[in-house]
Design an enzyme around this catalytic site. Structure first.
Site, short mmCIF file in Angstrom:
data_model
loop_
_atom_site.label_atom_id
_atom_site.label_comp_id
_atom_site.label_asym_id
_atom_site.label_seq_id
_atom_site.Cartn_x
_atom_site.Cartn_y
_atom_site.Cartn_z
N GLN A 130 9.11 -33.67 -25.88
CA GLN A 130 8.04 -34.55 -26.28
C GLN A 130 7.06 -34.38 -27.50
O GLN A 130 6.60 -35.32 -28.04
CB GLN A 130 7.19 -34.33 -24.94
N GLU B 21 0.38 -40.84 -28.94
CA GLU B 21 -0.62 -39.88 -29.56
C GLU B 21 -0.71 -39.82 -30.96
O GLU B 21 -1.24 -38.90 -31.48
CB GLU B 21 -0.18 -38.48 -29.20
N ASP C 228 5.70 -28.82 -27.14
CA ASP C 228 5.77 -29.22 -25.80
C ASP C 228 6.94 -29.97 -25.35
O ASP C 228 7.17 -31.09 -25.52
CB ASP C 228 4.37 -30.20 -25.56
N ASP D 15 1.65 -26.40 -18.05
CA ASP D 15 0.68 -27.65 -18.02
C ASP D 15 1.23 -28.20 -16.58
O ASP D 15 0.25 -28.23 -15.79
CB ASP D 15 1.22 -28.63 -19.13
N LYS E 96 -6.89 -29.31 -18.74
CA LYS E 96 -6.93 -30.85 -18.69
C LYS E 96 -7.93 -31.13 -17.60
O LYS E 96 -7.50 -31.16 -16.32
CB LYS E 96 -5.63 -31.74 -18.62
N ARG F 291 -5.27 -35.93 -23.30
CA ARG F 291 -4.23 -36.72 -22.62
C ARG F 291 -3.66 -37.49 -23.39
O ARG F 291 -4.11 -37.89 -24.74
CB ARG F 291 -4.66 -37.37 -21.44
N SER F 292 -2.60 -38.18 -23.20
CA SER F 292 -2.08 -39.37 -23.94
C SER F 292 -2.74 -40.61 -23.93
O SER F 292 -2.46 -41.50 -24.98
CB SER F 292 -0.51 -39.32 -23.83
N LYS G 98 -5.67 -28.65 -27.85
CA LYS G 98 -4.41 -29.29 -28.23
C LYS G 98 -4.75 -30.83 -28.37
O LYS G 98 -5.37 -31.36 -27.54
CB LYS G 98 -3.31 -28.94 -26.93
C1 PEP Z 1 1.17 -33.32 -22.21
O1 PEP Z 1 2.22 -33.35 -21.68
O2 PEP Z 1 0.68 -32.33 -22.60
C2 PEP Z 1 0.37 -34.65 -22.54
C3 PEP Z 1 -0.79 -34.48 -23.41
O3 PEP Z 1 0.80 -35.72 -21.87
P1 PEP Z 1 0.14 -36.63 -20.68
O4 PEP Z 1 -1.16 -36.64 -21.23
O5 PEP Z 1 1.05 -37.90 -21.09
O6 PEP Z 1 0.48 -35.86 -19.47
MG MG Z 2 2.30 -30.94 -21.70
#
Ligand code: PEP
Ligand code: MG
Length: 379
Positions: free
Chosen positions: A133, A174, A204, A274, A299, A328-329, A350
């Site tokens: 990803q 992103e 990641d 994560d 997060k 987050r994305s 991040k």
């Molecule tokens: C992640 O997986 O670290 C990420 C930022 O993705 P998402 O916010 O889409 O879960």
């Molecule tokens: Mg992640």
């Protein structure tokens, strides 16, 4: 203590074009981000229109005129919800309110700044051809946050120019470069750029998205790996490309995979949870029991409030696990995570280079200018 004299919410768009909640407490705003490659153990979101009815109706009535600390405010939200995973009032509702409360009372408390861990090349659910990803860099030699921001941007531009020589490139949600380039070549290109612009390299893998219940399926590179092969593959790329960071190298239920990998590469590489840990103190304790991680993504919307996220951060700190504050994305211009990263002294943040993340980078530049004797985190 803060007395709530006004509480309301409206909807705004995130960078994916989805509506999300922007709450406002006593004139200060906070917005809930959203994930695309979400973990199954995250706090649940509710429909935005339902959330607005709730906030502007019964929650407003409940909170108006009362005094709260961050903790008592967040506890009241949790108590109102009555579920384990915020499925009644929504993790998005509570995150937006908790962020607004935090921002209203915000004062800069610390002077150690996080290194940005920046998404340069991407794929998976965020868009692009890559199975992995995110390919990430961290400008570890930067002496100030502004310098780290500048190096990240220059690194991105240099990488993008290299990619453009090979064919068409795009940009995902992103802000990461997307192109039809093999994994091995992406690593080589990152290492090439890092010769001129010192940066450490990480990934990641977002492996919960690759796992089909039996194998890790790499659609674009045409391979399928069982658990043992996934351990070998992660170890091999960590060693070949000198990765300092590997996030979600296994599925969200595979504590054993994490722990086997950590045994093999954990002295030199951050093995980061994560989807595995979802900013949840209890899930982190499970990971610690299995010696599965030495880093954890933070997060706040995965757990639904500032207070609950801080609980996980504190467990991580006392176990020597590195906290990695994360976007987050699906982001808005809300910059709460930048302020949390400094006050909680997470040594890494991040982030991407989408406009909505530039807002957070700029907030960190501003905070640096406000701080007394600011310095980059010790890592
Ligand atoms: C992640 O997986 O670290 C990420 C930022 O993705 P998402 O916010 O889409 O879960
Ligand atoms: Mg992640």
């Amino acid at each position: 203590m803060i007395k709530i004299t006004d509480l309301k919410a409206d909807k705004i768009k995130d960078c994916r074009g989805k509506w999300t909640i922007e709450a406002e407490i006593n004139g200060t705003k906070g917005a809930a981000p959203g994930g695309t490659s979400k973990g199954i153990y995250e706090a649940k979101e509710i429909d935005v229109e339902d959330a607005l009815l709730l906030i502007n109706g019964s929650l407003k009535e409940k909170f108006m005129g009362r005094e709260f600390t961050q903790e008592s405010f967040d506890n009241e939200l949790k108590k109102t919800d009555e579920s384990q995973d915020f499925s009644n009032i929504g993790g998005n509702t509570s995150t937006a309110l908790s962020f607004a409360f935090f921002n209203h009372g915000f004062a800069l408390k610390k002077s150690s700044f996080p290194f940005p861990l920046v998404n340069i090349f991407g794929g998976g659910k965020h868009g692009g051809f890559s199975d992995i990803q995110e390919f990430l860099i961290m400008p570890h030699e930067a002496k100030s946050f502004a310098e780290a921001f500048e190096t990240s941007r220059q690194f991105y531009n240099a990488f993008k120019s290299l990619a453009e020589k090979r064919g068409p490139v795009g940009r995902n949600i992103e802000g990461a470069v997307t192109a039809n380039i093999r994994q091995e070549d992406v690593f080589d290109m990152l290492l090439k750029v890092a010769e001129d612009m010192p940066a450490k390299i990480g990934i990641d893998a977002a492996s919960s998205e690759l796992w089909n219940g039996e194998k890790y399926v790499y659609k674009n590179s045409g391979t399928e790996l069982d658990n043992g092969e996934q351990v070998d593959f992660m170890k091999e790329i960590a060693e070949t490309y000198n990765l300092f960071y590997a996030e979600d190298p296994f599925d969200q239920d595979d504590f054993t995979g994490f722990s086997e990998l950590k045994k093999k590469i954990g002295r030199r590489t951050l093995v980061c949870g994560d989807d595995l840990t979802v900013t949840n103190a209890e899930r982190l304790k499970m990971a610690l029991d299995k010696d599965a991680v030495n880093a954890m993504i933070v997060k706040p919307n995965q757990i639904g409030s500032v207070t609950l996220a801080l609980k996980a951060v504190e467990v991580a700190k006392s176990a020597g696990v590195i906290n990695v504050m994360s976007h987050r994305s699906g982001e808005t211009s809300d910059s709460t995570i930048a302020r949390l990263a400094v006050n909680w002294e997470t040594p890494i943040i991040k982030i991407g280079l989408a406009d909505t993340d530039i807002a957070k980078m700029n907030e960190l530049v501003r905070l640096w200018n406000l701080a007394e004797k600011p310095e980059m985190a010790k890592l």
